[in-house]
Motif scaffolding. Structure first.
Motif, short mmCIF file in Angstrom:
data_model
loop_
_atom_site.label_atom_id
_atom_site.label_comp_id
_atom_site.label_asym_id
_atom_site.label_seq_id
_atom_site.Cartn_x
_atom_site.Cartn_y
_atom_site.Cartn_z
N VAL A 135 43.49 37.44 50.58
CA VAL A 135 42.13 37.37 50.02
C VAL A 135 41.80 38.66 49.29
CG1 VAL A 135 39.68 37.08 50.59
CG2 VAL A 135 41.42 35.80 51.88
N TYR A 136 41.39 38.54 48.04
CA TYR A 136 41.01 39.69 47.22
C TYR A 136 39.66 39.43 46.57
CZ TYR A 136 46.11 39.87 47.48
OH TYR A 136 47.40 39.84 47.94
N PHE A 137 38.97 40.50 46.22
CA PHE A 137 37.72 40.39 45.45
C PHE A 137 36.75 39.39 46.11
CE2 PHE A 137 41.03 41.53 42.29
CZ PHE A 137 40.51 42.74 41.84
N TYR A 182 39.25 41.06 36.66
CA TYR A 182 40.04 41.65 37.73
C TYR A 182 41.10 42.58 37.17
CZ TYR A 182 38.10 37.35 39.67
OH TYR A 182 37.24 36.35 40.02
N GLU A 183 41.44 43.60 37.98
CA GLU A 183 42.61 44.41 37.67
C GLU A 183 43.53 44.37 38.87
OE1 GLU A 183 43.65 48.52 35.44
OE2 GLU A 183 42.22 48.72 37.08
N PHE A 184 44.81 44.16 38.59
CA PHE A 184 45.81 44.10 39.65
C PHE A 184 46.91 45.11 39.38
CE2 PHE A 184 44.11 39.76 39.58
CZ PHE A 184 43.86 39.56 40.92
N GLY A 185 47.51 45.58 40.44
CA GLY A 185 48.69 46.43 40.31
C GLY A 185 49.91 45.70 40.85
N THR A 186 51.04 45.94 40.24
CA THR A 186 52.27 45.31 40.72
C THR A 186 53.13 46.32 41.47
OG1 THR A 186 53.55 45.83 38.74
CG2 THR A 186 52.34 43.76 38.72
N ASP A 187 53.92 45.81 42.36
CA ASP A 187 54.94 46.61 43.03
C ASP A 187 56.28 46.17 42.42
OD1 ASP A 187 56.46 48.08 44.75
OD2 ASP A 187 56.12 46.80 46.50
N LEU A 188 56.63 44.92 42.64
CA LEU A 188 57.79 44.33 41.96
C LEU A 188 57.35 43.77 40.60
CD1 LEU A 188 59.36 42.29 44.89
CD2 LEU A 188 60.07 44.52 44.03
N LYS A 189 58.32 43.42 39.79
CA LYS A 189 58.03 42.67 38.57
C LYS A 189 57.44 41.30 38.95
CE LYS A 189 61.30 40.73 35.71
NZ LYS A 189 62.37 40.77 34.69
N GLU A 190 56.44 40.85 38.21
CA GLU A 190 55.80 39.58 38.53
C GLU A 190 55.83 38.64 37.32
OE1 GLU A 190 51.88 40.07 40.16
OE2 GLU A 190 52.54 41.51 41.66
N VAL A 191 56.20 37.41 37.59
CA VAL A 191 56.09 36.36 36.57
C VAL A 191 54.95 35.44 37.01
CG1 VAL A 191 57.21 34.43 35.41
CG2 VAL A 191 58.54 36.47 36.00
N PRO A 228 55.55 44.07 34.27
CA PRO A 228 56.59 44.96 34.81
C PRO A 228 56.23 45.46 36.22
CG PRO A 228 55.91 45.64 32.60
CD PRO A 228 54.93 44.61 33.05
N ALA A 229 57.24 45.91 36.92
CA ALA A 229 57.04 46.52 38.23
C ALA A 229 56.20 47.79 38.10
CB ALA A 229 58.40 46.85 38.85
N ARG A 230 55.51 48.13 39.16
CA ARG A 230 54.73 49.37 39.24
C ARG A 230 53.84 49.60 38.03
NH1 ARG A 230 59.61 49.59 40.93
NH2 ARG A 230 60.38 50.25 38.89
N SER A 231 53.05 48.58 37.71
CA SER A 231 52.14 48.71 36.58
C SER A 231 50.83 48.00 36.91
CB SER A 231 52.78 48.14 35.32
OG SER A 231 53.05 46.77 35.47
N LYS A 232 49.89 48.09 35.98
CA LYS A 232 48.59 47.45 36.18
C LYS A 232 48.30 46.50 35.03
CE LYS A 232 46.57 51.06 38.97
NZ LYS A 232 45.33 51.62 39.46
N PHE A 233 47.62 45.42 35.35
CA PHE A 233 47.21 44.50 34.29
C PHE A 233 45.81 43.99 34.59
CE2 PHE A 233 47.94 40.25 36.33
CZ PHE A 233 48.62 40.67 37.47
N LYS A 234 45.13 43.59 33.50
CA LYS A 234 43.75 43.12 33.63
C LYS A 234 43.63 41.66 33.26
CE LYS A 234 41.55 47.57 32.69
NZ LYS A 234 40.73 48.35 31.74
N LEU A 235 42.72 40.99 33.93
CA LEU A 235 42.48 39.57 33.67
C LEU A 235 41.00 39.31 33.45
CD1 LEU A 235 44.65 37.92 36.48
CD2 LEU A 235 45.23 38.13 34.07
N GLN A 236 40.70 38.46 32.49
CA GLN A 236 39.36 37.91 32.33
C GLN A 236 39.50 36.40 32.55
OE1 GLN A 236 38.41 39.05 28.30
NE2 GLN A 236 37.70 41.09 28.89
N VAL A 237 39.00 35.94 33.66
CA VAL A 237 39.16 34.52 34.01
C VAL A 237 37.87 33.78 33.64
CG1 VAL A 237 39.55 32.90 35.91
CG2 VAL A 237 40.77 35.09 35.86
N ALA A 238 38.00 32.81 32.75
CA ALA A 238 36.83 32.07 32.26
C ALA A 238 36.60 30.78 33.04
CB ALA A 238 37.00 31.75 30.77
#
Lengths: 105, 105
Positions: free
Chosen positions: B15-17, B44-53, B83-93
Motif C-alpha cells: 500500500v502506497y500513497f 506519484y513519484e516512484f523509485g526503482t531498485d531493480l529495472k522495472e517493466v 532503469p534500476a536505481r532511478s526515479k520516475f513520475k506518473l500522472q494518472v488520469a
C-alpha cells in the motif's frame, strides 16, 4: 497462511466503484476461488452469489450483514461471513486489505 | 498471457500513497517477481531498485522517465521500462491497472 502456493492468478483486476474497490482473482489447486482486494474509504453495498467469507487483513470498517440492523466494527483484523444470494453493506473508514473466499454450498 | 500459473501470491497488499496505489506480489516458478497493481488518479513519484517493466493493462496516464523532460501518454494499454536505481513520475488520469516485472540486471 501468509501466501498462496501453486496458485493461478488472473492478471486483470476486478474494478468496482470507480476503482475505490479493486481485487485480483486467485484460483487454488483444490478448485477454490479467492479474491485479494483493497477498499478505500467510502460506503458500499455488495451482493453475493456464493457464500463469502471476508477476512480483513488490515483496515477499519463496519459491516451490516443481511437481515441485521446492527453494524459490526472491525479494526485491523477480523472476519465475517455473508450468505449466498444476499446483500451486505460496508462503511470503510480506513484503507482496508481483504481476502474473500467463495464457498459453494 | 492473461494469467500466471503455479504462482506464489503474497496475501498482504503493498500500500502506497494512502492506498491510492496498491499492489499484490506474485512470485513465479522461474524465480521472477511481479506485482499486480492499481493506481487511482493522482501524481506519484516512484523509485526503482531493480529495472522495472511496467505493463499497463487498462487506464490513462502519463509517465516521465528518468532523465527525460517529456511525458509519454499511455491510454488503455502500453508498456514502459524504468532503469534500476532511478526515479520516475506518473500522472494518472483514470484508474490504471498494471503489471510490473522486476528484472535483475
Amino acid at each position: 497462511m501468509t501466501q498462496f502456493n501453486n496458485a493461478t492468478v488472473i492478471k486483470k483486476a476486478n474494478v468496482y466503484f470507480d476503482g475505490k474497490v479493486t481485487s485480483r482473482t486467485v484460483l487454488l489447486p483444490d478448485g477454490s476461488k479467492k479474491t485479494l482486494g483493497i477498499m478505500l474509504p467510502g460506503e458500499y453495498e455488495f451482493g453475493t452469489d456464493l457464500k463469502e467469507v471476508m477476512e480483513i487483513l488490515a483496515g477499519d470498517l463496519k459491516v451490516q450483514l443481511p437481515g441485521s440492523e446492527e453494524w459490526l466494527e472491525i479494526k485491523e483484523s477480523g472476519e465475517f461471513t455473508v450468505p449466498a444470494r444476499s446483500k451486505f453493506k460496508l462503511q470503510v473508514a480506513q484503507v482496508t486489505d481483504y481476502c474473500c473466499s467463495y464457498i459453494a454450498d
